[in-house]
Design an enzyme around this catalytic site. Structure first.
Site, PDB file in Angstrom:
ATOM      1  N   GLY A   1       0.818  -1.202   0.000  1.00  5.16           N
ATOM      2  CA  GLY A   1       0.000   0.000   0.000  1.00  5.16           C
ATOM      3  C   GLY A   1       0.847   1.244   0.000  1.00  5.16           C
ATOM      4  O   GLY A   1       2.056   1.169   0.206  1.00  5.16           O
ATOM      5  N   PRO A   2       0.209   2.393  -0.241  1.00  4.62           N
ATOM      6  CA  PRO A   2       0.952   3.645  -0.299  1.00  4.62           C
ATOM      7  C   PRO A   2       1.607   3.972   1.042  1.00  4.62           C
ATOM      8  O   PRO A   2       1.144   3.510   2.087  1.00  4.62           O
ATOM      9  CB  PRO A   2      -0.111   4.686  -0.664  1.00  4.62           C
ATOM     10  CG  PRO A   2      -1.410   4.040  -0.420  1.00  4.62           C
ATOM     11  CD  PRO A   2      -1.226   2.582  -0.479  1.00  4.62           C
ATOM     12  N   PRO A   3       2.692   4.759   1.039  1.00  8.75           N
ATOM     13  CA  PRO A   3       3.351   5.094   2.303  1.00  8.75           C
ATOM     14  C   PRO A   3       2.449   5.938   3.205  1.00  8.75           C
ATOM     15  O   PRO A   3       1.590   6.653   2.721  1.00  8.75           O
ATOM     16  CB  PRO A   3       4.574   5.896   1.855  1.00  8.75           C
ATOM     17  CG  PRO A   3       4.272   6.377   0.498  1.00  8.75           C
ATOM     18  CD  PRO A   3       3.358   5.364  -0.115  1.00  8.75           C
ATOM     19  N   GLY A   4       2.663   5.797   4.501  1.00 10.45           N
ATOM     20  CA  GLY A   4       1.927   6.629   5.453  1.00 10.45           C
ATOM     21  C   GLY A   4       0.561   6.083   5.822  1.00 10.45           C
ATOM     22  O   GLY A   4      -0.232   6.763   6.441  1.00 10.45           O
TER      23      GLY A   4
ATOM     24  N   GLY B   1       0.091   3.185   7.584  1.00 11.89           N
ATOM     25  CA  GLY B   1       0.114   2.445   8.847  1.00 11.89           C
ATOM     26  C   GLY B   1       0.510   0.991   8.729  1.00 11.89           C
ATOM     27  O   GLY B   1       0.033   0.168   9.504  1.00 11.89           O
ATOM     28  N   LYS B   2       1.380   0.643   7.771  1.00  8.75           N
ATOM     29  CA  LYS B   2       1.794  -0.757   7.630  1.00  8.75           C
ATOM     30  C   LYS B   2       2.640  -1.198   8.829  1.00  8.75           C
ATOM     31  O   LYS B   2       2.401  -2.260   9.405  1.00  8.75           O
ATOM     32  CB  LYS B   2       2.596  -0.938   6.336  1.00  8.75           C
ATOM     33  CG  LYS B   2       1.744  -0.762   5.096  1.00  8.75           C
ATOM     34  CD  LYS B   2       2.502  -1.141   3.854  1.00  8.75           C
ATOM     35  CE  LYS B   2       3.552  -0.149   3.484  1.00  8.75           C
ATOM     36  NZ  LYS B   2       3.036   1.082   2.882  1.00  8.75           N
TER      37      LYS B   2
ATOM     38  N   HIS C   1      -3.519  33.185 -17.231  1.00  9.49           N
ATOM     39  CA  HIS C   1      -3.225  31.750 -17.310  1.00  9.49           C
ATOM     40  C   HIS C   1      -4.092  30.974 -16.308  1.00  9.49           C
ATOM     41  O   HIS C   1      -4.790  30.029 -16.678  1.00  9.49           O
ATOM     42  CB  HIS C   1      -1.725  31.549 -17.018  1.00  9.49           C
ATOM     43  CG  HIS C   1      -1.259  30.135 -17.060  1.00  9.49           C
ATOM     44  ND1 HIS C   1      -0.439  29.652 -18.045  1.00  9.49           N
ATOM     45  CD2 HIS C   1      -1.484  29.095 -16.222  1.00  9.49           C
ATOM     46  CE1 HIS C   1      -0.197  28.369 -17.825  1.00  9.49           C
ATOM     47  NE2 HIS C   1      -0.812  28.007 -16.717  1.00  9.49           N
ATOM     48  N   GLU C   2      -4.090  31.425 -15.055  1.00  5.18           N
ATOM     49  CA  GLU C   2      -4.846  30.703 -14.020  1.00  5.18           C
ATOM     50  C   GLU C   2      -6.351  30.842 -14.244  1.00  5.18           C
ATOM     51  O   GLU C   2      -7.104  29.899 -14.006  1.00  5.18           O
ATOM     52  CB  GLU C   2      -4.474  31.200 -12.625  1.00  5.18           C
ATOM     53  CG  GLU C   2      -3.010  31.011 -12.235  1.00  5.18           C
ATOM     54  CD  GLU C   2      -2.509  29.587 -12.389  1.00  5.18           C
ATOM     55  OE1 GLU C   2      -3.328  28.651 -12.283  1.00  5.18           O
ATOM     56  OE2 GLU C   2      -1.301  29.410 -12.643  1.00  5.18           O
TER      57      GLU C   2
END
Ligand code: ZN
Length: 545
Positions: free
Chosen positions: A135-138, A140-141, A361-362
């Site tokens: 799973g993605p970092p952060g 809680g593995k 632009h924005e």
């Protein structure tokens, strides 16, 4: 007979200390006995010279040891072996693991399997050896692995795979063997043991088979495979938990074979309900104002991991403290989310012409998003410089989506191109500010045609046995030049159609474009409510959902 196992394990762990202790004791007793037999004159002479001899011997010993270490290892700092954390010291309970309910349920099952091993054996079930947390970092593995150890009441050995990646061939492999040896000893004494390997992909990448380099990692990986297979035939109950951010394709297939990391737990980003719980948990640690609504916070933080939410809450507490308030308000948290997502503001001195260009632009991005995008809302538009960009239109999906349809991807391309189209429309030429937008738009268009089959042709006609390689990548030697040319033409067609549509729309809505550019020049930042208010003046407000 666990106490007997504990004693033997202790003796095996401390055999050197025990040996030294007995040696010193025997020497002292012998000396005592010899001295008492001597005449007083000789005894005094011996006693007088003794301290000096001791000093000399200690000095020689230290010198020898230093030279030996210097020659053999050349360094001191890397001599530590894997750090040991005992089960009793971990202490993470399942109720402290929040926001990842599904992964937690699977982890609870693992704990049951660890506890009921005897019963499982009687039934003839498969014994658990390796668990892969993905799973993605952060998310809680590590936390979850610790909770498994605590709940099962067994020791927890933890290390990052990067510790095993060494400069010298063979050092990493010997370290792996040492860790497993240690774990088996712990399991012998305590009934079971968990080895947690973080960043498994650092050693678990598919083996390279190249002549240059890569040998050390390959050897380390081989050692790991051998040790894991060795667990099969042994009585000790050692379970290896590996954690990785990488997807399955990256890991060596040998690692995923039965008997190795054959059980998988996906630790994914929390859903709406999960995020609510995470926010509630971290907000309970700080003073909060009356306007905090956990449900609303969970809705504006789509895609955030528990670690990011913790960071947001801490950041918001800092903001509140800086403004000398006792409690965290909704505004503090929204400012913290913005800071985490967009970076800190840097005021740069720009010329008036430059500011005008950035504003148009924005404004182009902003209006195109409002008109074309099916899923996203604009939360903020700004022409204050941040982390490498001169302005930003900050948008978020209204709900969580797990797949993206063709209309969403097309809208992404249009929104990205809008900055360029707007500059061209107003100034007749464009600036370097559009290169990032172009790259993004091109990337999405390429992906649509080359790997999602969203072009006008049927991809299946070109499918061939490509092995592990991505079938439709530019570097693929099996792809003929004519197919490549056809795919590129499709990509360009998407690109051109999108740019034309945006140009037509912005030309038609020129009044709104000028209005937003002027508002941005005047106020620098526009919030969600202000943006909606301006759109509704022109009858373009989005239907409230
Ligand atoms: Zn842009």
């Amino acid at each position: 007979m666990l106490w007997w196992r504990k004693i033997t394990t202790w003796c095996r762990d401390h055999w050197l200390a025990l040996a030294v202790f007995w040696f010193v004791l025997i020497c002292v007793v012998l000396t005592w006995y010899g001295m008492s037999k001597l005449e007083s004159f000789y005894r005094n002479m011996q006693l007088a010279t003794m301290p000096m001899w001791i000093l000399v011997w200690v000095a020689i010993g230290v010198l020898n040891a230093l030279v030996y270490v210097k020659i053999m290892f050349g360094y001191f700092s890397k001599m530590d072996s894997a750090k040991k954390v005992k089960g009793e010291q971990v202490r993470v309970r399942f109720d402290e693991v929040i926001g990842i309910e599904e992964a937690k349920e699977e982890a609870q099952e693992v704990v049951q399997l660890l506890k009921d091993r005897a019963r499982l054996k009687k039934v003839g079930g498969k014994i658990l050896r390796g668990i892969l947390m993905e799973g993605p970092p952060g998310c809680g593995k590590t936390y979850l692995a610790k909770a498994i150890a605590t709940e099962a009441g067994i020791p927890f050995l933890s290390m990052a795979a990067s510790d095993f990646v060494q400069v010298f061939v063979g050092v990493g492999a010997s370290r792996v063997r040492k860790v497993f040896q240690n774990a088996r000893r712990q399991a012998f004494a305590n009934g079971a043991c968990i080895i947690f390997i973080d960043e498994l992909d650092a050693i678990g990448r598919a083996r390279t088979y190249s002549a240059m380099g890569g040998q050390e990692t390959d050897q380390t990986l081989n050692a790991l495979l051998v040790e894991m297979d060795g667990l099969q035939s042994r009585e000790e109950n050692v379970v290896v938990i590996g954690a990785t951010n990488a997807s399955e394709g990256v890991l060596d297939p040998a690692l995923l074979r039965p008997g190795r990391f054959d059980r998988k737990i996906y630790v994914d980003r929390p859903n709406l309900e999960g995020r609510e719980k995470v926010f509630a948990f971290y907000l309970s640690k700080v003073q909060v104002g009356p306007d905090i609504n956990v449900g609303r916070l969970a809705r504006i933080s789509i895609g955030k991991t528990p670690a990011e939410i913790e960071n947001i809450v801490k950041e918001s507490a800092l903001i509140a403290t800086r403004e000398k308030r006792d409690a965290v308000s909704y505004k503090d948290i929204s400012a913290a989310i913005e800071r985490v997502d967009l970076g800190v503001k840097h005021r740069k001195s720009m010329t008036e012409a430059e500011r005008r260009r950035v504003a148009y632009h924005e404004a182009g991005h902003l209006i195109t998003l409002q008109v074309f995008h099916p899923t996203d809302d604009v939360f903020k538009a700004s022409i204050i410089a941040r982390r490498g960009s001169l302005g930003v239109v900050f948008h978020n999906p209204r709900e969580e989506f797990h797949t993206q349809g063709k209309d969403k991807l097309l809208a992404d391309i249009k929104v990205s191109l809008a900055g360029y189209v707007s500059e061209k429309l107003v100034f007749g030429e464009t600036s370097t500010g559009v290169s990032g937008d172009f790259q993004h738009a091109m990337g999405v268009a390429h992906q649509m045609v080359w790997s999602l089959g969203m072009g006008s042709k049927y991809l299946g006609d070109w499918m061939m046995p490509f092995g592990r390689q991505t079938p439709f990548s530019n570097g693929n030697p099996l792809l003929s030049e004519s197919v490549k040319a056809e795919l590129n033409a499709e990509t360009n067609a998407i690109f051109r159609t999108c740019a034309e549509e945006v140009e037509k729309m912005l030309t038609k809505e020129r009044v709104i474009l000028d209005r937003f550019a002027n508002e941005l020049l005047k106020r620098e930042e526009l919030e969600y409510d202000e943006i909606e208010a301006i759109f509704s003046e022109y009858g373009k407000a989005r239907a409230q959902k």
